[in-house]
Scaffold this motif. Structure first.
Motif, PDB file in Angstrom:
ATOM      1  N   GLU A   1       0.862  -1.177   0.000  1.00 24.08           N
ATOM      2  CA  GLU A   1       0.000   0.000   0.000  1.00 24.08           C
ATOM      3  C   GLU A   1       0.902   1.230   0.000  1.00 24.08           C
ATOM      4  OE1 GLU A   1      -2.840  -0.013   3.155  1.00 24.08           O
ATOM      5  OE2 GLU A   1      -4.039  -1.650   2.291  1.00 24.08           O
ATOM      6  N   GLU A   2       1.084   1.781  -1.234  1.00 25.52           N
ATOM      7  CA  GLU A   2       2.021   2.896  -1.449  1.00 25.52           C
ATOM      8  C   GLU A   2       3.409   2.478  -0.969  1.00 25.52           C
ATOM      9  OE1 GLU A   2       0.260   6.379   0.302  1.00 25.52           O
ATOM     10  OE2 GLU A   2      -1.288   6.477  -1.234  1.00 25.52           O
ATOM     11  N   GLU A   3       4.009   3.193   0.008  1.00 27.01           N
ATOM     12  CA  GLU A   3       5.361   2.807   0.428  1.00 27.01           C
ATOM     13  C   GLU A   3       5.353   1.834   1.607  1.00 27.01           C
ATOM     14  OE1 GLU A   3       4.579   6.750   2.612  1.00 27.01           O
ATOM     15  OE2 GLU A   3       4.177   5.874   0.651  1.00 27.01           O
ATOM     16  N   ASN A   4       4.179   1.454   2.114  1.00 26.25           N
ATOM     17  CA  ASN A   4       4.090   0.524   3.240  1.00 26.25           C
ATOM     18  C   ASN A   4       3.865  -0.905   2.739  1.00 26.25           C
ATOM     19  OD1 ASN A   4       4.338   2.636   5.112  1.00 26.25           O
ATOM     20  ND2 ASN A   4       2.127   3.005   5.103  1.00 26.25           N
ATOM     21  N   LEU A   5       4.343  -1.862   3.518  1.00 24.18           N
ATOM     22  CA  LEU A   5       4.121  -3.276   3.235  1.00 24.18           C
ATOM     23  C   LEU A   5       3.328  -3.885   4.382  1.00 24.18           C
ATOM     24  CD1 LEU A   5       7.624  -4.372   1.871  1.00 24.18           C
ATOM     25  CD2 LEU A   5       5.534  -3.973   0.552  1.00 24.18           C
ATOM     26  N   ILE A   6       2.430  -4.801   4.021  1.00 24.41           N
ATOM     27  CA  ILE A   6       1.580  -5.452   5.015  1.00 24.41           C
ATOM     28  C   ILE A   6       1.840  -6.947   4.966  1.00 24.41           C
ATOM     29  CG2 ILE A   6      -0.799  -5.882   5.753  1.00 24.41           C
ATOM     30  CD1 ILE A   6      -1.575  -3.275   4.365  1.00 24.41           C
ATOM     31  N   ILE A   7       1.969  -7.537   6.143  1.00 23.50           N
ATOM     32  CA  ILE A   7       2.199  -8.977   6.235  1.00 23.50           C
ATOM     33  C   ILE A   7       1.333  -9.553   7.349  1.00 23.50           C
ATOM     34  CG2 ILE A   7       4.170  -8.690   7.811  1.00 23.50           C
ATOM     35  CD1 ILE A   7       5.395 -11.195   6.577  1.00 23.50           C
ATOM     36  N   GLU A   8       0.776 -10.739   7.094  1.00 22.63           N
ATOM     37  CA  GLU A   8       0.013 -11.436   8.130  1.00 22.63           C
ATOM     38  C   GLU A   8       0.931 -12.440   8.826  1.00 22.63           C
ATOM     39  OE1 GLU A   8      -3.434 -13.237   6.500  1.00 22.63           O
ATOM     40  OE2 GLU A   8      -4.588 -11.365   6.441  1.00 22.63           O
ATOM     41  N   LYS A   9       0.837 -12.457  10.145  1.00 21.33           N
ATOM     42  CA  LYS A   9       1.698 -13.353  10.926  1.00 21.33           C
ATOM     43  C   LYS A   9       0.857 -14.138  11.921  1.00 21.33           C
ATOM     44  CE  LYS A   9       5.436 -15.138  12.688  1.00 21.33           C
ATOM     45  NZ  LYS A   9       6.247 -16.127  11.946  1.00 21.33           N
ATOM     46  N   GLU A  10       0.937 -15.461  11.813  1.00 23.36           N
ATOM     47  CA  GLU A  10       0.250 -16.307  12.784  1.00 23.36           C
ATOM     48  C   GLU A  10       1.054 -16.315  14.086  1.00 23.36           C
ATOM     49  OE1 GLU A  10      -0.509 -20.197  11.367  1.00 23.36           O
ATOM     50  OE2 GLU A  10      -2.147 -19.566  10.045  1.00 23.36           O
ATOM     51  N   ALA A  11       0.344 -16.163  15.183  1.00 17.89           N
ATOM     52  CA  ALA A  11       1.010 -16.132  16.490  1.00 17.89           C
ATOM     53  C   ALA A  11       0.308 -17.092  17.436  1.00 17.89           C
ATOM     54  CB  ALA A  11       0.996 -14.713  17.052  1.00 17.89           C
ATOM     55  N   ASN A  12       1.092 -17.864  18.159  1.00 18.95           N
ATOM     56  CA  ASN A  12       0.549 -18.789  19.150  1.00 18.95           C
ATOM     57  C   ASN A  12       0.183 -18.002  20.399  1.00 18.95           C
ATOM     58  OD1 ASN A  12       0.792 -20.738  21.533  1.00 18.95           O
ATOM     59  ND2 ASN A  12       0.829 -22.114  19.770  1.00 18.95           N
ATOM     60  N   LEU A  13      -1.002 -18.277  20.930  1.00 22.06           N
ATOM     61  CA  LEU A  13      -1.488 -17.542  22.095  1.00 22.06           C
ATOM     62  C   LEU A  13      -0.541 -17.697  23.287  1.00 22.06           C
ATOM     63  CD1 LEU A  13      -3.672 -15.858  23.444  1.00 22.06           C
ATOM     64  CD2 LEU A  13      -4.892 -17.985  23.975  1.00 22.06           C
ATOM     65  N   VAL A  14      -0.033 -18.897  23.462  1.00 27.67           N
ATOM     66  CA  VAL A  14       0.872 -19.143  24.588  1.00 27.67           C
ATOM     67  C   VAL A  14       2.144 -18.318  24.428  1.00 27.67           C
ATOM     68  CG1 VAL A  14       2.242 -20.894  25.795  1.00 27.67           C
ATOM     69  CG2 VAL A  14      -0.053 -21.449  24.966  1.00 27.67           C
ATOM     70  N   ASP A  15       2.663 -18.240  23.194  1.00 25.72           N
ATOM     71  CA  ASP A  15       3.866 -17.441  22.957  1.00 25.72           C
ATOM     72  C   ASP A  15       3.638 -15.971  23.281  1.00 25.72           C
ATOM     73  OD1 ASP A  15       5.266 -19.653  22.122  1.00 25.72           O
ATOM     74  OD2 ASP A  15       4.821 -19.345  19.992  1.00 25.72           O
ATOM     75  N   LEU A  16       2.443 -15.498  22.944  1.00 22.71           N
ATOM     76  CA  LEU A  16       2.123 -14.100  23.241  1.00 22.71           C
ATOM     77  C   LEU A  16       2.039 -13.873  24.752  1.00 22.71           C
ATOM     78  CD1 LEU A  16      -0.590 -13.366  20.505  1.00 22.71           C
ATOM     79  CD2 LEU A  16       1.822 -12.701  20.496  1.00 22.71           C
ATOM     80  N   LEU A  17       1.420 -14.828  25.452  1.00 22.42           N
ATOM     81  CA  LEU A  17       1.286 -14.684  26.898  1.00 22.42           C
ATOM     82  C   LEU A  17       2.632 -14.758  27.598  1.00 22.42           C
ATOM     83  CD1 LEU A  17      -1.911 -16.864  27.476  1.00 22.42           C
ATOM     84  CD2 LEU A  17      -1.745 -14.367  27.507  1.00 22.42           C
ATOM     85  N   LEU A  18       3.509 -15.566  27.065  1.00 18.50           N
ATOM     86  CA  LEU A  18       4.836 -15.710  27.667  1.00 18.50           C
ATOM     87  C   LEU A  18       5.812 -14.633  27.207  1.00 18.50           C
ATOM     88  CD1 LEU A  18       5.255 -19.606  27.488  1.00 18.50           C
ATOM     89  CD2 LEU A  18       4.631 -18.202  29.468  1.00 18.50           C
ATOM     90  N   GLY A  19       5.368 -13.771  26.283  1.00 19.89           N
ATOM     91  CA  GLY A  19       6.220 -12.675  25.838  1.00 19.89           C
ATOM     92  C   GLY A  19       7.343 -13.109  24.914  1.00 19.89           C
ATOM     93  N   ARG A  20       7.152 -14.214  24.230  1.00 21.99           N
ATOM     94  CA  ARG A  20       8.167 -14.683  23.298  1.00 21.99           C
ATOM     95  C   ARG A  20       8.160 -13.823  22.030  1.00 21.99           C
ATOM     96  NH1 ARG A  20       6.613 -21.089  23.799  1.00 21.99           N
ATOM     97  NH2 ARG A  20       7.551 -21.451  25.889  1.00 21.99           N
ATOM     98  N   LYS A  21       9.324 -13.590  21.463  1.00 22.59           N
ATOM     99  CA  LYS A  21       9.456 -12.744  20.277  1.00 22.59           C
ATOM    100  C   LYS A  21       8.998 -13.500  19.022  1.00 22.59           C
ATOM    101  CE  LYS A  21      13.165  -9.779  21.964  1.00 22.59           C
ATOM    102  NZ  LYS A  21      14.528  -9.233  21.725  1.00 22.59           N
ATOM    103  N   LEU A  22       8.408 -12.736  18.114  1.00 24.07           N
ATOM    104  CA  LEU A  22       7.959 -13.302  16.852  1.00 24.07           C
ATOM    105  C   LEU A  22       9.014 -13.056  15.780  1.00 24.07           C
ATOM    106  CD1 LEU A  22       4.264 -12.001  16.856  1.00 24.07           C
ATOM    107  CD2 LEU A  22       5.117 -14.214  17.655  1.00 24.07           C
ATOM    108  N   GLU A  23       9.191 -14.031  14.912  1.00 17.55           N
ATOM    109  CA  GLU A  23      10.139 -13.878  13.805  1.00 17.55           C
ATOM    110  C   GLU A  23       9.383 -13.364  12.574  1.00 17.55           C
ATOM    111  OE1 GLU A  23      13.745 -16.592  12.864  1.00 17.55           O
ATOM    112  OE2 GLU A  23      12.145 -17.227  11.495  1.00 17.55           O
ATOM    113  N   ILE A  24       9.758 -12.150  12.110  1.00 16.95           N
ATOM    114  CA  ILE A  24       9.060 -11.492  11.009  1.00 16.95           C
ATOM    115  C   ILE A  24      10.009 -11.345   9.824  1.00 16.95           C
ATOM    116  CG2 ILE A  24       7.729  -9.478  10.285  1.00 16.95           C
ATOM    117  CD1 ILE A  24       6.478 -10.979  12.607  1.00 16.95           C
ATOM    118  N   PRO A  25       9.661 -11.898   8.632  1.00 14.24           N
ATOM    119  CA  PRO A  25      10.511 -11.704   7.454  1.00 14.24           C
ATOM    120  C   PRO A  25      10.313 -10.289   6.883  1.00 14.24           C
ATOM    121  CG  PRO A  25       8.578 -12.983   6.868  1.00 14.24           C
ATOM    122  CD  PRO A  25       8.509 -12.781   8.348  1.00 14.24           C
ATOM    123  N   THR A  26      11.341  -9.777   6.212  1.00 13.41           N
ATOM    124  CA  THR A  26      11.270  -8.460   5.574  1.00 13.41           C
ATOM    125  C   THR A  26      11.509  -8.616   4.072  1.00 13.41           C
ATOM    126  OG1 THR A  26      13.618  -7.968   5.850  1.00 13.41           O
ATOM    127  CG2 THR A  26      12.151  -7.388   7.671  1.00 13.41           C
TER     128      THR A  26
END
Length: 371
Positions: A280-305
């Motif tokens: 979208e113009e100069e921005n890029l959008i990506i969907e990332k699946e995240a495990n609920l437990v990982d989010l609760l435990l504060g684990r970092k997500l690996e995001i490709p660029t």
């Protein structure tokens, strides 16, 4: 009421030669074919038609107008590129009329010769077909649009005939004078009608406005100066280019007939859909699946660029999962500018398909602890 003397920039006692000289200078400056102001040119011609005629000038000096249809005032005739009988919308109900001089043809050479002064030579009206503009589509990937790339493009088009160097004839064989136009390169036609006399000047179709007929026509291109061939150009695609953006390359289009002007090449960029990123113009959008437990435990997500790297991103505490994460400076380069857009991460929270009794007990204890 128009002041014809003011329009031509002369005094009321100006001589006929001064009137002619002023007209030639202004007509050369404001002629529409030379990029001038058409409205101003019409005013200049109208003033000249009156002031160059002794009787009309005398009427104008005495009454402020003339009464033979030459003044261009309301209710009278005039000169115009749309014809002397244009309506209020500039449309001519009688068809296109190039020039209108009423019943008095005057010194027509003044009008035509004034357009080509400067070099002291009257130019020929050539009717060679100039080269057409060409459009090609070049598909690239989103990564190529991110980095920028140079593409080699090949396309079939009219190219210059090498046998005659694009002229269409053998220069060594010489020329004959065109019998149709008498070597003038143009034909003047005067037509009489109920509305007056009209002159039309057109290029001679026999010699194409040159006044000469080649004695030997090129047998390869049949006198056209061009043949069907292939062109190759290198196109620089800059970082951050957008989908459907057009790159113009001057004189890389179709070659014109007999050495006339070449057309331009327009390269339309098509960016292929990406399997991961949406732009979208100069921005890029990506969907990332995240495990609920990982989010609760504060684990970092690996995001490709888009650059090929991978980022470790931590979801902030108290983050609303309906919102998106924004990573600054990881989007597309801003075209012809500085900086980059952002990478926007849309989280898709994934819950376990089935929970064991042990896990349920732990989650209940966790819920009580959080509350």
């Amino acid at each position: 009421m128009s002041d014809y003397y003011k329009i031509l920039g002369i005094n009321k006692d100006a001589s006929a030669e001064e009137v002619k000289k002023a007209f030639r200078k202004l007509a050369h400056k404001y002629h529409p074919d030379k990029g001038g102001d058409e409205k101003k040119f019409k005013e200049i011609n109208e003033a000249y038609q009156v002031l160059s005629n002794k009787e009309k000038r005398a009427q104008y000096d005495r009454f402020g107008r003339v009464f033979d249809g030459s003044s261009g005032e309301p209710g009278f005739g005039g000169f115009g590129f749309g014809g002397p009988f244009s309506n209020a919308q500039g449309q001519n109900p009688f068809g296109e009329i190039k020039f209108d001089f009423g019943g008095d043809m005057g010194d027509l050479g003044d009008i035509f010769d004034s357009f080509f002064e400067g070099l002291g030579v009257k130019q020929k009206r050539r009717t060679y077909q100039h080269g057409s503009d060409i459009q090609v589509i070049q598909e690239i990937s989103l990564e190529e649009a991110f980095r920028g790339i140079e593409k080699k493009i090949k396309y079939k088009v009219f190219v210059r005939c090498e046998k005659c160097n694009g002229l269409g004839y053998d220069t060594k064989a010489g020329f004959d004078k065109c019998e149709v136009c008498g070597g003038q390169g143009e034909i003047k036609e005067v037509r009489q009608s109920f509305f007056g006399n009209f002159m039309q000047v057109r290029a001679c179709s026999k010699c194409f406005g040159t006044g000469q007929i080649p004695k030997k026509v090129c047998e390869v291109c049949s006198g056209k100066g061009r043949i069907v061939g292939e062109k190759t150009v290198n196109v620089e695609i800059r970082p951050g280019i957008n989908d459907n953006q057009i790159i113009k390359i001057q004189s890389a289009g179709e070659v014109g007939e007999r050495g006339s002007k070449e057309g331009d090449l327009y390269v339309r960029i098509k960016i292929s859909p990406h399997p991961i990123f949406k732009r979208e113009e100069e921005n890029l959008i990506i969907e990332k699946e995240a495990n609920l437990v990982d989010l609760l435990l504060g684990r970092k997500l690996e995001i490709p660029t888009i650059s090929g790297n991978k980022l470790k991103v931590e979801v902030p505490a108290d983050f609303d999962l309906k919102n998106s994460l924004r990573i600054s400076g990881e989007g597309m380069p801003k075209f012809n500018s500085f900086g980059k857009g952002d990478l926007i991460v849309q989280l898709k929270v994934k819950t376990p398909k089935k929970l064991s009794s042990k896990v349920k007990k732990i989650l209940e204890e966790l819920s009580e602890e959080i509350d």
